[in-house]
Scaffold this motif. Structure first.
Motif, short mmCIF file in Angstrom:
data_model
loop_
_atom_site.label_atom_id
_atom_site.label_comp_id
_atom_site.label_asym_id
_atom_site.label_seq_id
_atom_site.Cartn_x
_atom_site.Cartn_y
_atom_site.Cartn_z
N UNK A 62 81.10 -74.28 -8.00
CA UNK A 62 80.32 -75.52 -8.11
C UNK A 62 78.84 -75.18 -7.89
N UNK A 63 77.98 -75.72 -8.76
CA UNK A 63 76.55 -75.55 -8.57
C UNK A 63 75.96 -74.32 -9.24
N UNK A 64 76.60 -73.84 -10.31
CA UNK A 64 76.06 -72.67 -11.00
C UNK A 64 74.67 -72.95 -11.56
N UNK A 65 74.35 -74.22 -11.81
CA UNK A 65 73.02 -74.56 -12.28
C UNK A 65 71.96 -74.23 -11.22
N UNK A 66 72.33 -74.33 -9.94
CA UNK A 66 71.40 -73.96 -8.87
C UNK A 66 71.18 -72.45 -8.87
N UNK A 67 72.26 -71.70 -9.05
CA UNK A 67 72.15 -70.24 -9.13
C UNK A 67 71.22 -69.85 -10.28
N UNK A 68 71.41 -70.50 -11.44
CA UNK A 68 70.56 -70.21 -12.60
C UNK A 68 69.10 -70.54 -12.31
N UNK A 69 68.87 -71.65 -11.61
CA UNK A 69 67.49 -72.04 -11.29
C UNK A 69 66.83 -71.00 -10.38
N UNK A 70 67.58 -70.50 -9.41
CA UNK A 70 67.04 -69.46 -8.54
C UNK A 70 66.72 -68.21 -9.35
N UNK A 71 67.57 -67.90 -10.31
CA UNK A 71 67.35 -66.71 -11.13
C UNK A 71 66.12 -66.82 -12.02
N UNK A 72 65.61 -68.02 -12.18
CA UNK A 72 64.46 -68.23 -13.07
C UNK A 72 63.13 -68.36 -12.33
N UNK A 73 63.14 -68.18 -11.00
CA UNK A 73 61.88 -68.31 -10.26
C UNK A 73 60.97 -67.13 -10.57
N UNK A 74 59.69 -67.35 -10.36
CA UNK A 74 58.72 -66.28 -10.58
C UNK A 74 58.87 -65.21 -9.51
#
Length: 243
Positions: A211-223
Motif C-alpha cells: 500500500x502506498x507505492x505512489x509515496x515510494x515513487x514520489x520519494x524516488x523523484x525528489x531532487x
C-alpha cells in the motif's frame, strides 16, 4: 549546508551502506552528511534509550555477531505480525514481510518496535532504481545503533523471491564482507518497472510494498545531489508494526 565532519557517526554507527547501484552493484553508495533532523533529534543523550530499555526489559540485550542469530531465532518463533506501516514526511506506505525469510523479517519488526527507524531518513535515492532508508547523520540515530548492537545478518536469497518493483530488500555491508552479509539497520525498495533483477542472488528480498507505492515513487523523484542524497531530507517519522 552540508556537515563536513561525520566522524562521530562513523565511529558509533555501523557504517553500512547499500552497494546496489544500477551501473555497478559492487560499488557502495557514497553518502554525504547534511543538515540534520528537527532540533529534538539532535539532542545529546537524554536518556530516551535507557528509559525505553527499562520499559522493555526483554529487549535490553546488546546484539553482536555471536548472539544476534540465536536471539532472532527465538524472537521469530510465533511472530504473527507481518506488516509495518512507515509514515514519512512525504506520506505513508505499508510493507508486508515474508514469513519464510525469518531472520530478516524478525530483525525489521524488532527494530520497528524499538523505534529505531523513527527520525531516520531516506538517505539514498537513485532515480528509476531504488530508495534506501534507515540511516541518518544525527547523534540520536548513532546512539540508537550503539544501544541495539553491532551485527550482520546472513543472506537468504534462495526462497524464490526476485527484485520486482516494490520489493523490500536488505543491503549488504561493505566491511570485509565476501559472503554479502546484510546490513540490519537499512533497507531499500525497488522502483524499477518491472524490476531490477540483476540484484537477485546478491541481496535478500524480505517483503514488498502492499500500500502506498505512489509515496515510494514520489520519494524516488525528489531532487538529489551528486552523492544521491536528497537535497531536502525525507524523514521516516514513524514505523508501526500492524499487529
Amino acid at each position: 549546508m552540508k556537515i563536513k565532519n561525520i566522524l562521530l557517526l562513523t565511529v558509533l554507527a555501523t557504517g553500512l551502506f547499500c552497494g546496489c547501484k544500477e551501473q555497478n552493484k559492487s560499488v557502495p553508495a557514497k553518502v554525504e552528511a547534511r543538515d540534520t533532523a528537527p532540533a529534538d533529534t539532535l539532542k545529546k543523550d537524554t536518556g530516551e534509550t535507557r528509559d525505553a530499555a527499562r520499559e522493555n526489559p526483554a529487549d535490553t540485550l546488546v546484539l553482536d555477531e555471536d548472539n544476534a542469530i540465536p536471539f532472532f531465532f527465538e524472537y521469530q518463533k510465533g511472530l504473527k505480525a507481518n506488516r509495518v506501516r512507515l509514515t514519512t514526511s512525504m506520506g505513508a506506505f505499508t510493507v508486508e514481510l515474508y514469513d519464510n525469510v525469518p531472520y530478516h523479517k524478525a530483525n525489521f519488526i524488532y527494530l520497528a518496535r524499538k523505534k529505531y527507524f523513527d527520525s531516520t531518513m531516506f538517505h539514498r535515492v537513485v532515480p528509476k532504481f531504488i530508495i534506501q532508508g534507515g540511516n541518518a547523520d544525527n547523534l540520536k540515530t548513532a546512539l540508537k545503533r550503539k544501544a541495539i548492537g553491532r551485527y550482520l545478518l546472513p543472506p537468504d536469497t534462495r526462497k524464490g523471491y526476485r527484485h520486482h518493483r516494490g520489493t523490500l530488500s536488505m543491503p549488504s555491508s561493505e566491511i570485509d564482507n565476501p559472503h554479502m552479509l546484510a546490513s540490519p539497520f537499512e533497507f531499500f525498495i525497488v522502483v524499477t518497472d518491472p524490476g531490477s533483477y540483476h540484484l537477485d542472488g546478491s541481496y535478500t528480498p524480505f517483503g514488498r510494498v502492499v500500500e502506498g507505492m505512489d509515496v515510494v515513487d514520489a520519494i524516488n523523484q525528489v531532487e538529489i545531489d551528486d552523492g544521491e542524497w536528497p537535497m531536502k531530507n525525507v524523514y521516516i517519522l514513524k514505523a508501526e508494526v500492524l499487529e
